[in-house]
Design an enzyme around this catalytic site. Structure first.
Site, PDB file in Angstrom:
ATOM      1  N   ASP A  27       0.780  -1.254   0.000  1.00 55.62           N
ATOM      2  CA  ASP A  27       0.000   0.000   0.000  1.00 55.62           C
ATOM      3  C   ASP A  27       0.813   1.307   0.000  1.00 55.62           C
ATOM      4  O   ASP A  27       1.770   1.427   0.763  1.00 55.62           O
ATOM      5  CB  ASP A  27      -0.853   0.119   1.270  1.00 55.62           C
ATOM      6  CG  ASP A  27      -1.517  -1.156   1.680  1.00 55.62           C
ATOM      7  OD1 ASP A  27      -1.454  -2.137   0.940  1.00 55.62           O
ATOM      8  OD2 ASP A  27      -2.103  -1.169   2.777  1.00 55.62           O
ATOM      9  N   GLN A  43       4.196   0.663   2.176  1.00 57.12           N
ATOM     10  CA  GLN A  43       4.473  -0.549   2.937  1.00 57.12           C
ATOM     11  C   GLN A  43       5.650  -1.242   2.276  1.00 57.12           C
ATOM     12  O   GLN A  43       5.617  -1.533   1.066  1.00 57.12           O
ATOM     13  CB  GLN A  43       3.233  -1.457   2.943  1.00 57.12           C
ATOM     14  CG  GLN A  43       2.098  -0.889   3.764  1.00 57.12           C
ATOM     15  CD  GLN A  43       2.370  -1.005   5.256  1.00 57.12           C
ATOM     16  OE1 GLN A  43       2.230  -2.063   5.834  1.00 57.12           O
ATOM     17  NE2 GLN A  43       2.782   0.097   5.874  1.00 57.12           N
ATOM     18  N   TRP A  51       6.407 -10.083   1.349  1.00 59.81           N
ATOM     19  CA  TRP A  51       5.877  -9.356   2.497  1.00 59.81           C
ATOM     20  C   TRP A  51       6.616  -9.820   3.748  1.00 59.81           C
ATOM     21  O   TRP A  51       6.869 -11.013   3.917  1.00 59.81           O
ATOM     22  CB  TRP A  51       4.378  -9.636   2.611  1.00 59.81           C
ATOM     23  CG  TRP A  51       3.671  -8.725   3.562  1.00 59.81           C
ATOM     24  CD1 TRP A  51       3.137  -7.503   3.267  1.00 59.81           C
ATOM     25  CD2 TRP A  51       3.426  -8.961   4.949  1.00 59.81           C
ATOM     26  NE1 TRP A  51       2.578  -6.960   4.401  1.00 59.81           N
ATOM     27  CE2 TRP A  51       2.735  -7.840   5.446  1.00 59.81           C
ATOM     28  CE3 TRP A  51       3.714  -9.998   5.835  1.00 59.81           C
ATOM     29  CZ2 TRP A  51       2.332  -7.727   6.770  1.00 59.81           C
ATOM     30  CZ3 TRP A  51       3.320  -9.890   7.160  1.00 59.81           C
ATOM     31  CH2 TRP A  51       2.632  -8.758   7.616  1.00 59.81           C
ATOM     32  N   SER A  85      -0.111   0.319   7.490  1.00 62.10           N
ATOM     33  CA  SER A  85      -0.507   1.490   6.693  1.00 62.10           C
ATOM     34  C   SER A  85      -1.050   2.636   7.532  1.00 62.10           C
ATOM     35  O   SER A  85      -1.640   2.433   8.593  1.00 62.10           O
ATOM     36  CB  SER A  85      -1.563   1.081   5.663  1.00 62.10           C
ATOM     37  OG  SER A  85      -0.906   0.413   4.625  1.00 62.10           O
ATOM     38  N   ARG A 148      -7.154  -0.838  11.854  1.00 62.83           N
ATOM     39  CA  ARG A 148      -5.908  -0.332  11.261  1.00 62.83           C
ATOM     40  C   ARG A 148      -6.143   0.696  10.146  1.00 62.83           C
ATOM     41  O   ARG A 148      -7.243   0.958   9.744  1.00 62.83           O
ATOM     42  CB  ARG A 148      -5.089  -1.503  10.716  1.00 62.83           C
ATOM     43  CG  ARG A 148      -5.780  -2.355   9.663  1.00 62.83           C
ATOM     44  CD  ARG A 148      -4.840  -3.471   9.176  1.00 62.83           C
ATOM     45  NE  ARG A 148      -5.515  -4.396   8.269  1.00 62.83           N
ATOM     46  CZ  ARG A 148      -6.147  -5.496   8.645  1.00 62.83           C
ATOM     47  NH1 ARG A 148      -6.211  -5.839   9.914  1.00 62.83           N
ATOM     48  NH2 ARG A 148      -6.743  -6.262   7.742  1.00 62.83           N
ATOM     49  N   GLU A 205     -10.245  -2.285   4.669  1.00 55.51           N
ATOM     50  CA  GLU A 205      -8.859  -1.840   4.763  1.00 55.51           C
ATOM     51  C   GLU A 205      -8.715  -0.460   4.113  1.00 55.51           C
ATOM     52  O   GLU A 205      -9.490  -0.089   3.222  1.00 55.51           O
ATOM     53  CB  GLU A 205      -7.932  -2.846   4.066  1.00 55.51           C
ATOM     54  CG  GLU A 205      -7.944  -4.216   4.736  1.00 55.51           C
ATOM     55  CD  GLU A 205      -6.823  -5.125   4.264  1.00 55.51           C
ATOM     56  OE1 GLU A 205      -6.104  -5.672   5.118  1.00 55.51           O
ATOM     57  OE2 GLU A 205      -6.667  -5.306   3.048  1.00 55.51           O
ATOM     58  N   TRP A 286      -3.627  -8.557  -3.771  1.00 57.12           N
ATOM     59  CA  TRP A 286      -3.038  -9.650  -2.982  1.00 57.12           C
ATOM     60  C   TRP A 286      -3.019 -10.957  -3.758  1.00 57.12           C
ATOM     61  O   TRP A 286      -2.272 -11.866  -3.416  1.00 57.12           O
ATOM     62  CB  TRP A 286      -3.735  -9.783  -1.626  1.00 57.12           C
ATOM     63  CG  TRP A 286      -3.326  -8.663  -0.718  1.00 57.12           C
ATOM     64  CD1 TRP A 286      -4.063  -7.582  -0.354  1.00 57.12           C
ATOM     65  CD2 TRP A 286      -2.039  -8.483  -0.096  1.00 57.12           C
ATOM     66  NE1 TRP A 286      -3.323  -6.744   0.460  1.00 57.12           N
ATOM     67  CE2 TRP A 286      -2.085  -7.277   0.639  1.00 57.12           C
ATOM     68  CE3 TRP A 286      -0.848  -9.221  -0.080  1.00 57.12           C
ATOM     69  CZ2 TRP A 286      -0.988  -6.789   1.370  1.00 57.12           C
ATOM     70  CZ3 TRP A 286       0.234  -8.743   0.654  1.00 57.12           C
ATOM     71  CH2 TRP A 286       0.156  -7.541   1.369  1.00 57.12           C
TER      72      TRP A 286
END
Ligand code: FRU
Length: 458
Positions: A27, A43, A51, A85, A148, A205, A286
């Site tokens: 992100d 990110q 990741w 994020s 988040r 998100e 993703w």
């Protein structure tokens, strides 16, 4: 000492999109303007093309187009397992980052986590100091562990934050908090909540909330929305709820997908000094396959796009600054059907058809990878790339002559239809120069440029 990932092959490195200098990106974060520079964070995992414990990568630009990579802005410390994020806001001459602390106290089970909200600041826009008394906000009662992606803005003397959340009944929602100083936060409202997991998701998100052209818009990336015909075909979706806030709730017309391609997720917007609402996103999803992983890097950001509202829908236009990338004219005039026109790999193509131009329209091909666009009667525009699950489609909203604007880069294609009423964002891993072929004869106006391909400094 861990060593940052090195790039081992340049073949898919993009010419004018922002990427990492090596390692993983997802992100965009902290999209902002501070002391004469646009800033974008992302990110980032520097030590592998996958990741991992999240850092904030950082780049800055004078013009939204040429980016200079700066040192990592945030790295997880002993109290955090990841800096997830978040956003940036200017306050008292400092650039403040508001981010999610991700914590996995039980190292063997990554699903056993909790999340809280944290701040850091900088005076020079390069070096950041984390607040010593973090976190500034903990997960509230009535919420699961999913809490988040704070997006903060200022309104008068107050700051507000919209947060992505999951209520204990398992539905995605957006919460709003208020603060006078970025350090003390109080819940203001549950702005909106999913009507059901299938239709609007179990977790929202990367929410973003703003007022534009008379409408209130909640932009976000829900997880768990089920595919419905041509809609919502990716693993997770990105889209918006558009309407008006009434008694602290967003009254809206339902969730609308914002981009119809395979590779678009986790948007963030900012307001430019001249008042434009500009959006950027991760140019992957993703479930994207990312062949660049073999080469030591993964992920990129989309072009910045200026948003506006037309007839109750968001419209996206590539920011005007992108015209500065244009080099020599490659095509100008009318294309003949069934002829191949060379574009190279880094180009912009604009096509206006004389009419609705139904049929198979356009093929972009390097000889092995194809991207084809066709228009069905009634206005269903179909994109096909010759990969597994290669089809995506959306309905035109205009009746007039079809317009296409396509930005090609070494491993991407961003397609703006009808002046941005529809977009399709695709990673296309071109193996060779791309040619463009019109399949049906239809009078058209065409212009194409080679684009500058060294617009990033690493
Ligand atoms: C969205 C997301 C965010 C989270 C971040 C972690 O892609 O899952 O919700 O903060 O990525 O990297």
């Amino acid at each position: 000492m861990k060593t940052p990932m090195a790039i081992t092959n340049q073949r898919y490195r993009l010419g004018y999109h922002l990427m990492t200098p090596g390692g993983w990106m997802n992100d965009p974060n902290g999209f902002s303007f501070f002391k004469g520079w646009y800033h974008i964070f992302y990110q980032y995992y520097p030590y592998a093309a996958e990741w991992g414990p999240m850092h904030w990568g950082h780049a800055r630009s004078r013009d939204l187009v040429h980016w200079e990579t700066l040192p990592v802005a945030l790295a997880p410390d002993e109290n955090e397992n990841g800096c997830f994020s978040g956003s940036a806001v200017v306050y008292e001459d400092k650039l403040w980052l508001v981010y999610t602390g991700h914590h996995t106290p039980n190292a063997v089970d990554p699903e056993d986590f909790y999340q809280d909200q944290r701040v850091a600041w900088s005076e020079d826009g390069i070096h950041f100091t984390k607040y010593g008394a973090n976190p500034v906000l903990k997960t509230p009662a009535g919420n699961t562990k999913h809490f988040r992606d704070p997006k903060v803005w200022q309104d008068g003397d107050m700051f507000y934050m919209v947060l992505g959340s999951q209520a204990t009944d398992g539905l995605g929602r957006a919460l709003i908090y208020g603060s006078p100083d970025l350090l003390h936060w109080q819940e203001v409202t549950e702005l909106s909540k999913a009507v059901s997991k299938e239709k609007e998701g179990y977790m929202w998100e990367c929410p973003d909330f703003f007022h534009l052209d008379g409408a209130d818009i909640l932009l976000m990336s829900p997880q768990g929305v089920e595919a419905d015909g041509d809609r919502f075909r990716n693993l997770n979706q990105t889209g918006y709820l558009l309407g008006h806030v009434e008694e602290k709730k967003l009254a809206h017309h339902g969730f609308v997908e914002i981009d119809h391609g395979h590779d678009f997720y986790a948007t963030q917007t900012m307001l430019t000094p001249d008042g434009r609402r500009v959006m950027i996103a991760w140019m992957n999803a993703w479930d994207s396959s990312m062949p660049e992983i073999e080469d030591g890097w993964a992920g990129a950001l989309t072009l910045p796009r200026e948003l506006s509202v037309k007839d109750g829908y968001l419209v996206q236009k590539p920011v005007a600054e992108l015209k500065g990338l244009r080099q020599e004219v490659l095509l100008d005039g009318q294309l003949e059907a069934q002829q191949d026109y060379k574009l190279g790999k880094v180009a912009e193509l604009k096509l206006t058809f004389a009419d609705k131009a139904e049929g198979v329209l356009l093929l972009l091909t390097d000889g092995s990878r194809n991207l084809q666009l066709s228009l069905e009667p009634g206005g269903r525009l179909v994109l096909n790339r010759n990969t597994e699950d290669g089809e995506r489609a959306a309905w035109r909203r205009s009746e007039g002559p079809l317009k296409l604007q396509i930005f090609l880069d070494k491993s991407s294609a961003e397609i703006f239809v009808d002046d941005g009423e529809l977009t399709f964002t695709e990673r296309m891993y071109w193996q060779d120069d791309v040619t463009c072929r019109l399949l049906a004869k239809s009078a058209n106006q065409t212009k194409a440029w080679r684009l500058e391909s060294e617009s990033n400094l690493y």
